[in-house]
Write a protein that holds these residues in place. Structure first.
Motif, PDB file in Angstrom:
ATOM      1  N   HIS A  31      30.807  25.705  53.501  1.00 31.38           N
ATOM      2  CA  HIS A  31      30.403  24.616  53.362  1.00 31.38           C
ATOM      3  C   HIS A  31      32.525  24.305  53.554  1.00 31.38           C
ATOM      4  O   HIS A  31      32.805  24.633  52.895  1.00 31.38           O
ATOM      5  CB  HIS A  31      30.964  24.163  51.601  1.00 31.38           C
ATOM      6  CG  HIS A  31      29.467  23.774  51.095  1.00 31.38           C
ATOM      7  ND1 HIS A  31      29.283  22.507  51.521  1.00 31.38           N
ATOM      8  CD2 HIS A  31      28.821  24.394  50.195  1.00 31.38           C
ATOM      9  CE1 HIS A  31      28.189  22.275  50.855  1.00 31.38           C
ATOM     10  NE2 HIS A  31      28.037  23.237  50.606  1.00 31.38           N
ATOM     11  N   HIS A  34      35.327  22.085  53.096  1.00 32.51           N
ATOM     12  CA  HIS A  34      35.589  21.879  52.269  1.00 32.51           C
ATOM     13  C   HIS A  34      37.297  22.203  52.382  1.00 32.51           C
ATOM     14  O   HIS A  34      37.928  22.478  51.548  1.00 32.51           O
ATOM     15  CB  HIS A  34      35.502  22.675  50.798  1.00 32.51           C
ATOM     16  CG  HIS A  34      34.087  22.225  50.427  1.00 32.51           C
ATOM     17  ND1 HIS A  34      32.837  21.760  49.383  1.00 32.51           N
ATOM     18  CD2 HIS A  34      33.001  20.931  51.153  1.00 32.51           C
ATOM     19  CE1 HIS A  34      32.303  21.444  49.789  1.00 32.51           C
ATOM     20  NE2 HIS A  34      32.636  20.562  50.585  1.00 32.51           N
ATOM     21  N   TRP A 362      28.613  14.277  38.918  1.00 32.70           N
ATOM     22  CA  TRP A 362      27.982  15.263  40.690  1.00 32.70           C
ATOM     23  C   TRP A 362      28.314  13.747  41.749  1.00 32.70           C
ATOM     24  O   TRP A 362      28.976  14.445  42.491  1.00 32.70           O
ATOM     25  CB  TRP A 362      27.185  15.100  40.924  1.00 32.70           C
ATOM     26  CG  TRP A 362      25.904  15.994  41.479  1.00 32.70           C
ATOM     27  CD1 TRP A 362      25.776  18.003  41.426  1.00 32.70           C
ATOM     28  CD2 TRP A 362      25.762  15.978  42.653  1.00 32.70           C
ATOM     29  NE1 TRP A 362      25.089  18.029  42.110  1.00 32.70           N
ATOM     30  CE2 TRP A 362      25.456  17.389  43.057  1.00 32.70           C
ATOM     31  CE3 TRP A 362      25.680  15.153  43.882  1.00 32.70           C
ATOM     32  CZ2 TRP A 362      24.573  17.266  44.562  1.00 32.70           C
ATOM     33  CZ3 TRP A 362      25.179  15.730  45.062  1.00 32.70           C
ATOM     34  CH2 TRP A 362      25.001  16.763  45.593  1.00 32.70           C
ATOM     35  N   LYS A 363      27.659  12.783  41.707  1.00 31.61           N
ATOM     36  CA  LYS A 363      28.040  12.144  42.877  1.00 31.61           C
ATOM     37  C   LYS A 363      29.702  11.923  43.248  1.00 31.61           C
ATOM     38  O   LYS A 363      30.037  11.455  44.077  1.00 31.61           O
ATOM     39  CB  LYS A 363      27.384  10.356  42.308  1.00 31.61           C
ATOM     40  CG  LYS A 363      27.594   9.328  43.578  1.00 31.61           C
ATOM     41  CD  LYS A 363      26.447  10.158  44.014  1.00 31.61           C
ATOM     42  CE  LYS A 363      26.099   8.867  45.891  1.00 31.61           C
ATOM     43  NZ  LYS A 363      25.571   9.710  46.524  1.00 31.61           N
ATOM     44  N   GLU A 366      30.595  14.276  45.052  1.00 26.16           N
ATOM     45  CA  GLU A 366      30.241  14.467  46.297  1.00 26.16           C
ATOM     46  C   GLU A 366      31.527  13.364  47.328  1.00 26.16           C
ATOM     47  O   GLU A 366      31.702  13.412  47.784  1.00 26.16           O
ATOM     48  CB  GLU A 366      28.791  14.029  46.223  1.00 26.16           C
ATOM     49  CG  GLU A 366      28.366  13.639  47.711  1.00 26.16           C
ATOM     50  CD  GLU A 366      26.623  13.839  47.861  1.00 26.16           C
ATOM     51  OE1 GLU A 366      25.695  14.307  48.385  1.00 26.16           O
ATOM     52  OE2 GLU A 366      26.475  12.462  47.045  1.00 26.16           O
ATOM     53  N   THR A 367      31.270  12.277  46.599  1.00 30.04           N
ATOM     54  CA  THR A 367      31.913  11.153  46.854  1.00 30.04           C
ATOM     55  C   THR A 367      33.502  11.582  47.894  1.00 30.04           C
ATOM     56  O   THR A 367      33.896  11.637  49.088  1.00 30.04           O
ATOM     57  CB  THR A 367      31.718   9.887  46.104  1.00 30.04           C
ATOM     58  OG1 THR A 367      30.515   9.687  46.415  1.00 30.04           O
ATOM     59  CG2 THR A 367      32.801   8.932  47.025  1.00 30.04           C
ATOM     60  N   ASN A 370      33.567  13.859  50.680  1.00 34.83           N
ATOM     61  CA  ASN A 370      33.146  12.858  51.439  1.00 34.83           C
ATOM     62  C   ASN A 370      34.532  11.765  52.106  1.00 34.83           C
ATOM     63  O   ASN A 370      34.943  11.356  52.981  1.00 34.83           O
ATOM     64  CB  ASN A 370      31.854  11.688  51.941  1.00 34.83           C
ATOM     65  CG  ASN A 370      30.784  12.591  51.165  1.00 34.83           C
ATOM     66  OD1 ASN A 370      30.598  13.811  52.451  1.00 34.83           O
ATOM     67  ND2 ASN A 370      29.642  12.579  50.740  1.00 34.83           N
ATOM     68  N   ASP A 373      37.303  13.555  53.279  1.00 39.74           N
ATOM     69  CA  ASP A 373      37.315  14.727  55.152  1.00 39.74           C
ATOM     70  C   ASP A 373      38.045  14.337  55.230  1.00 39.74           C
ATOM     71  O   ASP A 373      38.111  15.614  56.487  1.00 39.74           O
ATOM     72  CB  ASP A 373      35.443  14.049  55.547  1.00 39.74           C
ATOM     73  CG  ASP A 373      35.146  15.263  56.372  1.00 39.74           C
ATOM     74  OD1 ASP A 373      34.969  15.944  56.165  1.00 39.74           O
ATOM     75  OD2 ASP A 373      34.309  14.246  57.572  1.00 39.74           O
ATOM     76  N   GLU A 392      24.576  23.821  45.875  1.00 40.14           N
ATOM     77  CA  GLU A 392      24.728  22.768  47.399  1.00 40.14           C
ATOM     78  C   GLU A 392      25.644  21.528  47.449  1.00 40.14           C
ATOM     79  O   GLU A 392      26.262  20.448  48.756  1.00 40.14           O
ATOM     80  CB  GLU A 392      23.678  22.020  47.572  1.00 40.14           C
ATOM     81  CG  GLU A 392      22.053  22.336  47.489  1.00 40.14           C
ATOM     82  CD  GLU A 392      22.168  22.774  48.553  1.00 40.14           C
ATOM     83  OE1 GLU A 392      21.999  22.163  49.800  1.00 40.14           O
ATOM     84  OE2 GLU A 392      21.175  23.914  49.336  1.00 40.14           O
ATOM     85  N   LEU A 393      26.715  21.753  46.533  1.00 42.50           N
ATOM     86  CA  LEU A 393      27.724  20.588  46.227  1.00 42.50           C
ATOM     87  C   LEU A 393      29.302  21.656  46.430  1.00 42.50           C
ATOM     88  O   LEU A 393      30.133  21.267  47.417  1.00 42.50           O
ATOM     89  CB  LEU A 393      26.838  20.421  45.010  1.00 42.50           C
ATOM     90  CG  LEU A 393      28.646  19.126  44.455  1.00 42.50           C
ATOM     91  CD1 LEU A 393      29.423  17.999  45.065  1.00 42.50           C
ATOM     92  CD2 LEU A 393      28.961  18.774  43.141  1.00 42.50           C
TER      93      LEU A 393
END
Length: 456
Positions: A31, A34, A362-363, A366-367, A370, A373, A392-393
């Motif tokens: 990642h 990040h 979680w979403k 993740e959002t 993104n 970024d 994975e996150l």
């Protein structure tokens, strides 16, 4: 961006503990998006920090420690005392508390901190960090008699902050708070301006029942945010199709009926002193009051509502106060996602899982990753929600734990301190107690048996 934060002798922290978001070199290739480069260094800083722990373990103590530090930087002190909260389970309650923060601002890495007791700031420092070299911007000490001495080694003599440093300031007030209260924004410059502006505008601290930003004002003033928020709530299966806001102008007499007369003069004074020329008051019923400075002050009442679809038409309208706690909590947090797409900021959200479904949290993270970024935005959260323990996150060094020891003192440590396989199901092992920071549940059957006997 916050790089590291150390605290000692405050609330549940007795000995010094450090929460560090410096990326581990061992996790290079994991990642990598990040992470962000630290100026003048080969190290990188993480965009996410997630802090776990049992109830009462000290997660919120870290949030409150940073909140206390921000308050001491921006607010002029009261006539007496510092309102600190020392660790109370030992003689440390009589010893000073220490706060030390490293953060990135305006392309520079700064280190700022102070040492404080119940009555005064004992020491204060602001340093510019370049690699392993630290350049002093100013250092301050307070003598036994309460006299403040500041050595402004790195301040330009033409800066008004330099002259202010020569004068000193109240013993129970940080030098940055003195500068913020004494100098106009246009009179601030250089490092002092950078640091004050970072605490004031870039460091966003949000408690369990607080908005990241005044949502009503953002919905009324920013069409793009209103559309974004409606779309996110619609995609999150909240039942909300869109959001609307009513902006109703009211008179000062109307305002006096809503706000206690003892409070209104203070609000109007703050409005006159505001750099932005606006003031916002969050009401208990969820509405907001907007105060605007101009040729003559103007006042507005903001009421947010949601639109729902019944059949083929969007025609069912509800006040936001009638929406579920989860929907309102999600809306409170959405400004972080919207702002992260255009501005750099550091968000620290305490108890992000309050009233929120695990999949939404979680979403949300993740959002955020993104959305920022291409930006140096950052988010730190405290939570019990184990679904975020997903490699994975998140990276291993983005996951932190808080746990109390036998002396009831909080210890902080990272998942990266453990040898963990890349394919390990972290959530399962955390709930089994492998990493600590979970509640130890004693035998409850005795309580149940005694309860049943009492019922007969």
């Amino acid at each position: 961006m916050l790089v590291s934060f150390s605290v000692e002798n405050f609330r549940s922290f007795s000995k010094e503990q450090t929460f560090s978001l410096v990326a581990s070199g061992r996790l290079s290739g994991t990642h990598d998006s990040h992470t962000v480069a630290i100026p003048n260094s080969e190290l990188r800083v993480l965009k996410v920090g997630v802090l776990y722990g049992a109830n009462g373990a000290g997660k919120s103590s870290l949030f409150k420690a940073l909140s206390y530090m921000k308050k001491m930087v921006l607010r002029a002190g009261k006539p007496h005392g510092t309102l600190r909260e020392p660790y109370k389970f030992s003689k440390l309650r009589d010893e000073p508390s220490t706060f030390d923060l490293q953060f990135i601002c305006e392309g520079e890495l700064y280190r700022y901190g102070f040492k404080v007791d119940d009555s005064q700031i004992l020491e204060e420092w602001l340093l510019q960090v370049s690699g392993k070299k630290e350049v002093i911007i100013y250092e301050r000490v307070t003598d036994a008699a309460g006299g403040v001495k500041i050595e402004p080694a790195g301040l330009g003599k033409s800066e008004k902050a330099y002259l202010l440093a020569k004068i000193g300031g109240p013993a129970n007030q940080t030098f940055l708070a003195t500068a913020n209260a004494t100098l106009k924004d246009s009179d601030l410059s250089g490092h002092v301006k950078n640091v004050i502006h970072w605490f004031k505008y870039k460091l966003r601290l949000t408690g369990p029942d607080e908005n990241i930003e005044p949502v009503g004002h953002m919905l009324a003033d920013n069409v793009a945010f209103r559309e974004f928020a409606g779309e996110f709530l619609r995609a999150s299966s909240t039942g909300v199709q869109s959001l609307g806001v009513e902006k109703k102008e009211i008179t000062e007499q109307d305002l006096e009926k809503i706000i206690p007369k003892s409070v209104l003069p203070t609000l109007l004074r703050r409005l006159e002193d505001s750099d932005e020329g606006i003031g916002i008051v969050q009401m208990a019923n969820g509405e907001e009051l907007l105060l605007e400075r101009g040729d003559g002050n103007r006042f507005y009442q903001l009421s947010v509502h949601s639109n729902h679809q019944v059949g083929d038409e969007v025609n069912s309208r509800l006040p936001l106060t009638e929406e579920s706690d989860g929907t309102r909590r999600l809306l409170q947090l959405l400004p972080a996602l919207h702002v992260a797409r255009s501005k750099d900021a550091t968000y620290f959200i305490d108890e992000i899982d309050r009233s929120m479904h695990p999949m939404l949290i979680w979403k949300f993270l993740e959002t955020f990753l993104n959305a920022c970024d291409e930006k140096n935005s950052q988010i730190i959260v405290t939570t019990h929600e184990s679904n975020l323990l997903d490699l994975e996150l998140l990276r291993r060094d983005e996951i932190w734990f808080a746990e109390k020891d036998f002396s009831l003192s909080t210890n902080l440590y990272s998942l990266s301190d453990f040898k963990v396989r890349k394919d390990l199901e972290v959530r399962k092992h955390y709930l089994q107690g492998r990493f600590g920071a979970v509640p130890f549940l004693g035998r409850l059957d005795g309580l149940i048996d005694s309860g049943e006997e009492a019922c007969h």
